[in-house]
Design an enzyme around this catalytic site. Structure first.
Site, PDB file in Angstrom:
ATOM      1  N   CYS A 186      27.736 -84.655  -7.905  1.00  0.00           N
ATOM      2  CA  CYS A 186      28.491 -85.865  -7.592  1.00  0.00           C
ATOM      3  C   CYS A 186      27.898 -86.584  -6.381  1.00  0.00           C
ATOM      4  O   CYS A 186      27.947 -87.814  -6.298  1.00  0.00           O
ATOM      5  CB  CYS A 186      29.960 -85.529  -7.354  1.00  0.00           C
ATOM      6  SG  CYS A 186      30.224 -84.279  -6.079  1.00  0.00           S
ATOM      7  N   HIS A 219      34.349 -83.226  -3.292  1.00  0.00           N
ATOM      8  CA  HIS A 219      33.848 -84.112  -4.342  1.00  0.00           C
ATOM      9  C   HIS A 219      33.510 -85.460  -3.720  1.00  0.00           C
ATOM     10  O   HIS A 219      34.200 -85.939  -2.812  1.00  0.00           O
ATOM     11  CB  HIS A 219      34.905 -84.283  -5.440  1.00  0.00           C
ATOM     12  CG  HIS A 219      34.499 -85.229  -6.522  1.00  0.00           C
ATOM     13  ND1 HIS A 219      33.479 -84.951  -7.414  1.00  0.00           N
ATOM     14  CD2 HIS A 219      34.957 -86.459  -6.856  1.00  0.00           C
ATOM     15  CE1 HIS A 219      33.332 -85.973  -8.239  1.00  0.00           C
ATOM     16  NE2 HIS A 219      34.222 -86.893  -7.923  1.00  0.00           N
TER      17      HIS A 219
END
Length: 1265
Positions: A48, A303
């Site tokens: 990510c 994330h």
């Protein structure tokens, strides 16, 4: 050149079998882009951070254009990358391919696998979480190395590199010493600052002074002088990258943490205050925000996603639903204000100040009035000043205006007032105005310039959230949410506002994309479009099975083919989007000989055959809407009858296939062949019959046999537990009017059909409404073995094998008959003629179970056929008798249980007497206890006058004979021990004499020099008070010679696991409220003064450390009131008051005697800001200290003792002993492996959280120099 960039895994077609899927269904192609027209990136497991950075670079138009400007003549061709002599610059080529895919290929997501392969990454890098700030530097370094010798060699330096200069100015001679540095990104602090501008001010405006003991040596003055150190920006890059230091290290806790406090940053700002003075225009200092990389999570994982400003307007932006709702609500509010204005213009209510003021402002040409002049205008209009008419009820006029923000707006720092609808929709912010300031009052004003009006931004550029494969539209207001929290901004990307995009780039995704890439993308889009068309066609193609009526006939409640060999089913493939009329026309064309009407009815194969459900009557609807799916069955007929038989359709007439049983001719004694023969030797004839679910049971009986016959439903299947015979329930007469569906009969259920004369046979027996059927298949066997002793030994198995017999038995056979037949087969009638014998079962451990009741049948006693029984000497219990096991003592020996048979009406006292006689025990001080299901001795049987049946003692239970009388009901029997301090009691003769008189050995306590000795039992009511318990303890012989003036001089402890657990406090509290149970252990301690502890008082043993030594002075009892403050601060304050010291001069720790360690108790409290909610202080009685009565607290006086270690020599010896014991345990448990064992002393004593080691991120680049 593109290779397999746009290829999907498993490319091609895969046909599915008919009936299980769609005919010819291929692998599903990737979905097209959504309505936002932007492409996401697939996450490879932990990439990510890479996806966020790639999207930022893609939406940096100048970087994208420079990259596309490099052609194959400079970068090479990917087809030649495996050739050793070719120098192919793989990373820029893969980045070009990925950018062209993200811009032009009509797919929802793209993959970065080829790009990460060019980095030389393996699965470890793709699945591991990395830092995006580190990746930004490494990726740019790799690109610079890859582009050496090309026209783009200075790409990164031109776009992203800037220069700052560090200067030291001598305050004596004015000499300036400077050092210039090149930067790729600015790393700014987050801790202790409110926002980006404050951090930049601290870095480039504030000066660091060298003075006092920290002087600077000037090269010109050649001496130590006062000086000032500062830094300035000298050269600004087109794109400014700012990295926020969100992660820090807490040296007190020795762990990393994430800064989640508020940190504001502006949408646009001017860097002139932070740069060197020069004559550049303001446009060279002005920057606008266009990308925000956001981190969600903690310092050990999380994330990343990115907020992007679409500079070239490549995506389609639409307002989020929440934004639309807010605008509609605002519009309604403005409409109401407008209506109120019109009403005020027509008629003004002098009693309503809101109407008066609204009318005054509406009549002003400028629509804006000074607040000070508003009062004068009101008096001119109404003739009365505000202070006399409205102030008493509404307050001052300024306060009234502030209380109605939906109508009035105060502008120019509150000096002017205007109507809400008259305020301009947008205002231009100052160049350095942040999106949100620290105060809540002007946070709305900072956001409103970007969000007011119908468009989200005045320049037409909108914001999007690119979260891996998901793309969503956002507003500028959403940026404010990333100022603070676990999900907050981590990297900021700014661009110079002077950089304008050409008109031809706006909305043009193919702008500056090389022609060869555009051509390959067009080919890929064509392939995708073809695949989607084929997939769409294959997804809508269904196979339908047509059953033609001329090939079927009605039988057994359903439709069946006339001939199995004849092809009665035609499978056709049709598009489900076509109508029912199209399908009917196609069938007409296939069946040239069909005459008359044609009805198409959905059918389904059920156990009884083919059944018809819904008929398709509307020719205009599609097959999909009509419920026709892949693998559906359609019956083609005239809609009325099949082969002359009328057919009923629908769910209510769905047939039920039943199994009908009748007695065979052999079982009824009809050997002449007139009856029905037995097919399987079971004595019953089975036949399958189908009936409509809506048919009544009377109709079924009429179809099967005469009306006077019995129709029965099976209750228990043959072979069930308890014997082989089966039971059948006769349907009552009222059930004959109910349908099969109402009776819950389903496919496969069995029905027994009997006539009245068939009940006279030995096979069937009627009892009430239950018919018992015993057929030859139910007659099985039981194995009986002779067991002359109470158990079976391994060495006697061979001998026992000679006395074993297999007895034929059935479920209805009595166990008495089984025993008689076994005695006859084993030839034991004469040998056991004068000996009582019984049948018993054996459990898995070899223990004989209680004798069975011989008056019961095999099925009633729960004995399975084809199992073993043992013929043992001993009486047989009758129906009213119980067989019980019992043993003597609280710790009975294994295998020493006695057996007894008693009447269930016997009382507990009578049963106890018989057991004592059998065990040859004397005396009356005995009672019975029950053994629970886990074979542990439980509570005693208190009511001696109750029968065994009343206290629910059942056949086969185990009881225990325990010495000692039972206390009366509602009374407790407590075991009392006495706490003795061996050192202090040496001079007290009565204590020594008491200790010597006890036969029970002493129990050592966790405190050195003390022990506990048993002194007797106490029986007392559970409603008695603690004071009553102390009084009764004083009557024990061991305490009669001890000087105890009153019960207040005694302290009572509750023991748990033979250790002091807690003090019983509250002298008037009942023992029941103190949660004392029967059989509890308590310990009494003699005191030198009276004591009455409160419920919140905590008794601690405090030891002051000896200065400079690993030892403590003798302990002192300290009473701490936890009701005032149970935190560490409260304990420090209480002990400081006790010793006459300040809390800061003390250091406390709790002793853990089991581990021989000390747990420090810190007096440090975290300082929190006023805005944050203050965290509630934790009590020391909770985790992790769990302070309780009797805990030892070590105290260090830091004024005279520099040693902050609490460990004593005894603790070190104890730790060494525990280490040796642990090593011995590991040696015994773990087999020797020959590996070198680690030093046990180096291991951490407490459990730690295992984390994967952090691996440095790297990108492999070829050599192009």
């Amino acid at each position: 050149m593109f290779g397999d960039l746009f290829e999907e895994d498993g490319d091609g077609f895969s046909s599915s079998t008919p009936g299980t899927g769609v005919k010819g269904r291929e692998c599903e192609p990737p979905p097209p882009r959504g309505k936002l027209k932007l492409c996401g990136i697939k996450n490879q497991g932990g990439t990510c951070y890479l996806n966020s950075l790639i999207q930022t670079l893609l939406f940096t138009p100048e970087f994208r254009g420079e990259l596309f400007h490099l052609g194959p003549d400079e970068l090479g061709c990917l087809a030649d990358k495996d050739k050793p002599e070719a120098k192919v610059r793989v990373i820029p080529l893969e980045l070009q391919r990925l950018f062209s895919h993200l811009l032009l290929v009509d797919e929802k997501t793209a993959s970065t696998s080829d790009l990460t392969d060019s980095f030389g990454w393996t699965n470890n890098e793709e699945m591991g979480q990395q830092d995006v700030q580190e990746l930004n530097r490494i990726l740019f370094s790799a690109l610079e190395s890859s582009l050496v010798g090309t026209s783009g060699s200075s790409l990164i330096h031109r776009l992203y590199h800037g220069t700052l200069v560090n200067q030291i100015t001598c305050k004596e001679c004015g000499n300036i010493s400077e050092r210039q540095e090149d930067f790729l990104d600015l790393t700014v602090s987050v801790r202790g600052v409110s926002g980006l501008e404050e951090a930049l001010w601290n870095m480039f405006v504030e000066e660091e002074m060298f003075e006092g003991n920290n002087l600077y040596r000037c090269s010109r003055c050649d001496q130590l002088v006062r000086a000032a150190k500062s830094a300035k920006l000298r050269k600004l890059p087109p794109f400014l990258t700012i990295s926020l230091l969100r992660f820090n290290f807490d040296f007190a806790k020795c762990e990393r943490y994430k800064e989640t406090g508020s940190y504001a940053f502006p949408l646009t700002f001017n860097l002139r205050p932070f740069c060197e003075q020069n004559d550049w225009p303001d446009s060279e200092y002005s920057y606008e925000l266009f990308s925000i990389i956001i981190h969600k999570g903690g310092c050990y994982g999380g994330h990343y996603h990115v907020y992007i400003k679409d500079i070239d307007q490549l995506g389609y932006w639409e307002a989020p639903e929440e934004e639309v709702k807010v605008k509609l609500k605002t519009q309604k509010r403005e409409d109401k204000v407008g209506e109120r204005k019109k009403e005020c213009e027509n008629s003004v209510d002098a009693e309503d100040p809101l109407s008066v003021l609204t009318g005054i402002l509406a009549q002003e040409e400028s629509k804006c009035v000074l607040v000070d002049q508003l009062g004068q205008k009101l008096m001119n209009k109404t003739g009365t000043p505000w202070s006399k008419k409205y102030k008493k009820q509404y307050g001052t006029i300024s306060k009234f205006l502030q209380n109605h923000p939906e109508v009035f707006m105060l502008v120019s720092d509150g000096t002017h007032v205007a109507l809400k609808a008259a305020v301009p929709a947008t205002t231009e912010p100052s160049p350095t105005e942040p999106v949100s300031s620290a105060s809540a009052n002007n946070s709305t004003e900072n956001i409103e310039p970007e969000t007011a009006g119908d468009t989200e931004a005045t320049d037409g550029c909108h914001w999007f959230d690119l979260n891996d494969s998901t793309v969503t539209a956002i507003t500028v207001k959403d940026i404010k949410k990333q100022f603070q929290g676990k999900e907050s901004a981590y990297m900021l990307f700014y661009r110079k506002t002077a950089m304008k995009r050409p008109p031809e780039a706006i909305g043009n995704s193919a702008y500056k994309v090389p022609p060869h890439l555009v051509e390959l993308v067009q080919e890929e889009n064509a392939r995708l479009q073809q695949r989607r068309a084929e997939f769409d066609a294959s997804s809508n193609s269904i196979e339908v099975r047509l059953h033609l009526a001329p090939h079927y006939h009605w039988q057994n409640g359903a439709l069946h083919p006339v001939s199995p060999n004849e092809d009665s089913i035609i499978t056709v493939t049709f598009d489900r989007r076509k109508t029912v009329g199209d399908l009917r026309l196609a069938i007409y064309q296939m069946q040239d000989l069909w005459e008359g009407d044609m009805a198409l009815t959905l059918a389904k194969n059920v156990p009884a055959g083919l059944h018809l459900y819904d008929t398709l009557t509307d020719d205009q609807i599609s097959l999909y809407s009509a419920g026709v799916s892949n693998g559906s069955d359609l019956f083609v007929w005239n809609g009325r009858e099949v082969s002359g038989v009328a057919v009923k359709t629908g769910v209510e007439w769905e047939p039920v296939l039943l199994t009908v049983l009748r007695p065979s001719a052999e079982e009824l004694g009809c050997g002449d062949g007139s009856g029905v023969g037995d097919a399987d030797g079971s004595g019953m004839v089975h036949s399958m019959k189908g009936f409509a679910g809506g048919a009544t049971l009377g109709t079924v009986l009429e179809a099967l046999g005469p009306q006077e016959a019995f129709l029965c439903q099976e209750q228990s299947r043959p072979g069930a537990s308890g014997g082989g015979a089966s039971g059948w329930r006769v349907f009552p007469p009222q059930d004959m009017q109910r349908t099969l569906r109402e009776l819950s009969l389903k496919d496969g259920d069995a029905l027994l059909l009997l006539q009245l004369e068939e009940l006279d046979s030995s096979i069937f027996s009627l009892s009430g409404d239950i018919v018992t059927v015993t057929t030859p298949s139910d007659c099985r066997w039981l194995q009986v073995e002779f067991c002359p002793q109470s158990g079976i030994k391994e060495e006697e198995k061979e001998e026992q094998g000679k006395k074993r017999s297999k007895v034929s038995a059935s479920g209805n056979m009595l166990l008495m008959e089984v025993k008689e037949k076994a005695l006859e087969d084993l030839h034991l009638q004469d040998e056991l003629s004068d000996v009582e014998c019984c049948l018993r079962q054996l459990d898995r451990t070899g223990k004989l179970l209680p004798p069975v009741h011989e008056h019961l049948s095999v099925r009633e006693s729960g004995i399975r056929l084809m199992t073993s029984l043992y013929l043992c000497p001993g009486p047989v219990p009758t129906a009213t008798q119980l067989f019980l096991y019992f043993s003597v003592g609280l710790a009975p020996s294994v295998g020493q249980e006695l057996e007894i048979i008693v009447e269930e009406s016997l009382t507990i006292k009578e049963c106890l007497k018989e057991m004592l006689q059998m065990a040859k025990l004397e005396g009356e001080s005995w009672h019975l206890r029950r053994v629970d299901w886990c074979e542990e001795i439980g509570e005693p049987l208190m009511d001696e006058n109750a029968s065994l049946k009343e206290v629910k003692v059942i056949h086969g239970d185990t009881l225990v004979l325990v010495e000692g009388r039972l206390p009366p009901k509602g009374y407790l029997k407590l075991s009392v021990k006495m706490y003795i301090d061996v050192i202090d009691s040496s001079g007290v003769p009565e204590l020594n004499h008491t200790a010597e008189c006890q036969s029970i050995e002493g129990l050592a306590t966790e405190w050195s020099g003390s022990e506990m000795r048993f002194i007797g039992h106490v029986e007392i009511s559970e409603e008695a008070s603690l004071d009553d318990l102390k009084t009764q303890m004083m009557t024990l012989p061991a305490l009669q010679d001890v000087c105890v003036p009153s019960p207040a001089f005694l302290r009572v402890w509750l023991l748990e696991c033979k250790k002091l657990a807690r003090i019983l406090r509250g002298n008037q509290q009942t023992l029941r409220k103190l949660k004392l149970g029967n059989g509890a252990d308590v310990c009494v301690e003699r005191l030198m003064k009276e004591e009455d502890l409160g419920l919140k008082d905590l008794l601690l043993r405090v030891q002051m450390g000896v200065p400079g030594e690993k030892a403590y002075y003798p302990f002192e009892e300290f009473l701490w009131d936890t009701g005032r403050d149970s935190t560490s601060r409260g304990l420090y304050a209480a002990l400081a008051s006790q010793y006459g010291l300040t809390p800061d001069s003390l250091l406390l720790a709790k002793h853990l005697p089991d581990k021989h360690t000390w747990m420090p108790i810190s007096n440090w409290t975290q300082q929190v800001s006023k805005r944050k909610k203050k965290r509630k202080a934790e009590s020391l009685q909770a985790a992790p200290f769990y302070l309780k009565d009797g805990d030892s607290i070590g105290v260090k006086n830091l004024l005279i003792d520099n040693n902050k270690e609490f460990t004593t020599l005894e603790d070190e010896i104890g730790q060494q002993r525990l280490t040796v014991e642990a090593a011995d345990h590991n040696t015994r448990v773990r087999p020797a492996t020959g590996e070198c064992s680690q030093d046990i002393g180096s291991k951490k004593s407490g459990p730690t959280k295992n984390r994967k080691p952090e691996v440095a991120l790297s990108i492999s680049v070829g050599v192009f120099r």
